[in-house]
Each structure stands twice: as C-alpha cells, then as structure tokens.
Design a protein around this motif. Structure first.
Motif, PDB file in Angstrom:
ATOM      1  N   PRO A  65      70.093   4.836  60.512  1.00  0.00           N
ATOM      2  CA  PRO A  65      69.240   4.005  61.917  1.00  0.00           C
ATOM      3  C   PRO A  65      70.001   3.243  62.571  1.00  0.00           C
ATOM      4  CG  PRO A  65      67.659   2.634  60.101  1.00  0.00           C
ATOM      5  CD  PRO A  65      69.159   4.101  59.200  1.00  0.00           C
ATOM      6  N   ARG A  66      69.630   3.757  63.648  1.00  0.00           N
ATOM      7  CA  ARG A  66      70.396   2.929  65.152  1.00  0.00           C
ATOM      8  C   ARG A  66      69.992   1.829  64.976  1.00  0.00           C
ATOM      9  NH1 ARG A  66      73.265   3.652  69.638  1.00  0.00           N
ATOM     10  NH2 ARG A  66      72.484   2.204  71.553  1.00  0.00           N
TER      11      ARG A  66
ATOM     12  N   LEU B 165      68.106  -7.585  65.143  1.00  0.00           N
ATOM     13  CA  LEU B 165      69.924  -7.433  65.119  1.00  0.00           C
ATOM     14  C   LEU B 165      70.364  -8.774  65.690  1.00  0.00           C
ATOM     15  CD1 LEU B 165      72.751  -6.222  65.130  1.00  0.00           C
ATOM     16  CD2 LEU B 165      72.561  -5.389  68.107  1.00  0.00           C
ATOM     17  N   TYR B 166      69.358  -9.615  66.093  1.00  0.00           N
ATOM     18  CA  TYR B 166      69.844 -11.104  66.683  1.00  0.00           C
ATOM     19  C   TYR B 166      69.865 -11.855  64.727  1.00  0.00           C
ATOM     20  CZ  TYR B 166      68.280 -15.722  66.732  1.00  0.00           C
ATOM     21  OH  TYR B 166      67.854 -17.719  67.286  1.00  0.00           O
ATOM     22  N   HIS B 167      68.578 -11.992  63.871  1.00  0.00           N
ATOM     23  CA  HIS B 167      68.755 -12.363  62.993  1.00  0.00           C
ATOM     24  C   HIS B 167      69.840 -11.693  62.123  1.00  0.00           C
ATOM     25  CE1 HIS B 167      65.198 -14.634  62.721  1.00  0.00           C
ATOM     26  NE2 HIS B 167      65.077 -13.297  63.792  1.00  0.00           N
ATOM     27  N   THR B 168      70.573 -11.047  62.074  1.00  0.00           N
ATOM     28  CA  THR B 168      71.186 -10.468  61.455  1.00  0.00           C
ATOM     29  C   THR B 168      73.309 -11.140  61.851  1.00  0.00           C
ATOM     30  OG1 THR B 168      70.959  -8.066  61.295  1.00  0.00           O
ATOM     31  CG2 THR B 168      73.458  -8.438  61.185  1.00  0.00           C
TER      32      THR B 168
ATOM     33  N   LYS C 126      82.948  -5.322  64.084  1.00  0.00           N
ATOM     34  CA  LYS C 126      83.511  -4.292  63.560  1.00  0.00           C
ATOM     35  C   LYS C 126      82.516  -3.542  62.325  1.00  0.00           C
ATOM     36  CE  LYS C 126      88.039  -4.766  64.580  1.00  0.00           C
ATOM     37  NZ  LYS C 126      89.426  -5.416  63.987  1.00  0.00           N
ATOM     38  N   ALA C 127      81.846  -4.857  62.067  1.00  0.00           N
ATOM     39  CA  ALA C 127      81.048  -4.348  60.331  1.00  0.00           C
ATOM     40  C   ALA C 127      79.849  -3.767  61.356  1.00  0.00           C
ATOM     41  CB  ALA C 127      80.684  -6.114  59.771  1.00  0.00           C
ATOM     42  N   LEU C 128      79.097  -4.798  61.706  1.00  0.00           N
ATOM     43  CA  LEU C 128      77.998  -3.750  62.525  1.00  0.00           C
ATOM     44  C   LEU C 128      78.262  -2.194  62.532  1.00  0.00           C
ATOM     45  CD1 LEU C 128      75.752  -6.717  64.240  1.00  0.00           C
ATOM     46  CD2 LEU C 128      75.616  -5.682  61.332  1.00  0.00           C
ATOM     47  N   VAL C 129      79.583  -2.518  63.270  1.00  0.00           N
ATOM     48  CA  VAL C 129      79.484  -0.924  64.177  1.00  0.00           C
ATOM     49  C   VAL C 129      80.041   0.543  63.370  1.00  0.00           C
ATOM     50  CG1 VAL C 129      81.526  -0.106  65.374  1.00  0.00           C
ATOM     51  CG2 VAL C 129      80.529  -1.225  66.801  1.00  0.00           C
ATOM     52  N   ARG C 130      80.738  -0.313  61.761  1.00  0.00           N
ATOM     53  CA  ARG C 130      81.134   0.606  61.021  1.00  0.00           C
ATOM     54  C   ARG C 130      79.291   0.837  60.257  1.00  0.00           C
ATOM     55  NH1 ARG C 130      86.804  -1.846  58.930  1.00  0.00           N
ATOM     56  NH2 ARG C 130      87.872  -0.777  60.356  1.00  0.00           N
ATOM     57  N   TYR C 131      78.819  -0.050  59.960  1.00  0.00           N
ATOM     58  CA  TYR C 131      77.291   0.194  59.612  1.00  0.00           C
ATOM     59  C   TYR C 131      76.938   1.342  59.710  1.00  0.00           C
ATOM     60  CZ  TYR C 131      73.242  -0.793  56.733  1.00  0.00           C
ATOM     61  OH  TYR C 131      71.967  -0.286  56.392  1.00  0.00           O
ATOM     62  N   ALA C 132      76.315   0.920  61.120  1.00  0.00           N
ATOM     63  CA  ALA C 132      75.247   2.196  61.666  1.00  0.00           C
ATOM     64  C   ALA C 132      76.057   2.470  63.193  1.00  0.00           C
ATOM     65  CB  ALA C 132      73.880   1.486  61.805  1.00  0.00           C
ATOM     66  N   PRO C 133      75.154   2.826  63.751  1.00  0.00           N
ATOM     67  CA  PRO C 133      75.697   3.374  65.498  1.00  0.00           C
ATOM     68  C   PRO C 133      74.352   1.357  65.730  1.00  0.00           C
ATOM     69  CG  PRO C 133      74.394   5.161  64.688  1.00  0.00           C
ATOM     70  CD  PRO C 133      74.374   4.834  63.118  1.00  0.00           C
ATOM     71  N   VAL C 134      75.416   1.630  67.119  1.00  0.00           N
ATOM     72  CA  VAL C 134      74.628  -0.440  67.183  1.00  0.00           C
ATOM     73  C   VAL C 134      74.443  -0.118  68.850  1.00  0.00           C
ATOM     74  CG1 VAL C 134      75.416  -2.805  68.083  1.00  0.00           C
ATOM     75  CG2 VAL C 134      75.717  -1.501  65.525  1.00  0.00           C
ATOM     76  N   ASP C 135      73.117  -0.434  69.511  1.00  0.00           N
ATOM     77  CA  ASP C 135      73.049  -0.777  71.141  1.00  0.00           C
ATOM     78  C   ASP C 135      74.086  -1.785  71.606  1.00  0.00           C
ATOM     79  OD1 ASP C 135      72.465  -1.596  73.474  1.00  0.00           O
ATOM     80  OD2 ASP C 135      70.869  -0.829  73.654  1.00  0.00           O
TER      81      ASP C 135
END
Length: 70
Positions: free
Chosen positions: A7-8, A15-18, A34-43
């Motif tokens: 999921p996006r 996202l804040y808590h992450t 980089k880590a979050l973008v590789r994991y899943a689509p991010v706003d």
C-alpha cells in the motif's frame, strides 16, 4: 507465487511515527527517504511535512532533557 503490491504510504500518522522512530535510531533524512521510497510508494510532500514535525519533536525532547539536567 502471487505478487502483492504494497500500500502507498500516505497516512500521516503512520508516516510521522515511522520517521520519528527512524530519527530515533540515528538515521538522517536522506537515508530515511531512500529506505521508505524503496519499501513502498510514498507521498513525498507528506513525507517532507512529517520529517519536519518529527525533527521538531526530537529537538524539543532534547531541549527538555537539557533543561532538566541543568
């Protein structure tokens, strides 16, 4: 087998808590992004906003600890 799309990441609270947790682990902004973008689509706009809020929170906690220690 079956490929399931992740999921996006567009929930502000998640996202804040992450970001807050990753900052607490000592990661910098570029590494977190980089880590979050590789994991899943991010706003990305939301990520930037959450990063600023999380950084302010970390700085406020550090200031409070320093004031308490003084």
């Amino acid at each position: 087998m079956f490929r399931r799309e992740l999921p996006r990441l567009d929930d502000e609270t998640v996202l804040y808590h992450t970001v807050l947790g990753l900052l607490g682990d000592g990661l910098d902004r570029r590494t977190i992004e980089k880590a979050l973008v590789r994991y899943a689509p991010v706003d990305l706009d939301l990520l930037a906003s959450c990063y600023v809020k999380a950084l302010r929170s970390v700085q406020a906690q550090a200031t409070a600890r320093n004031a308490k220690a003084a």
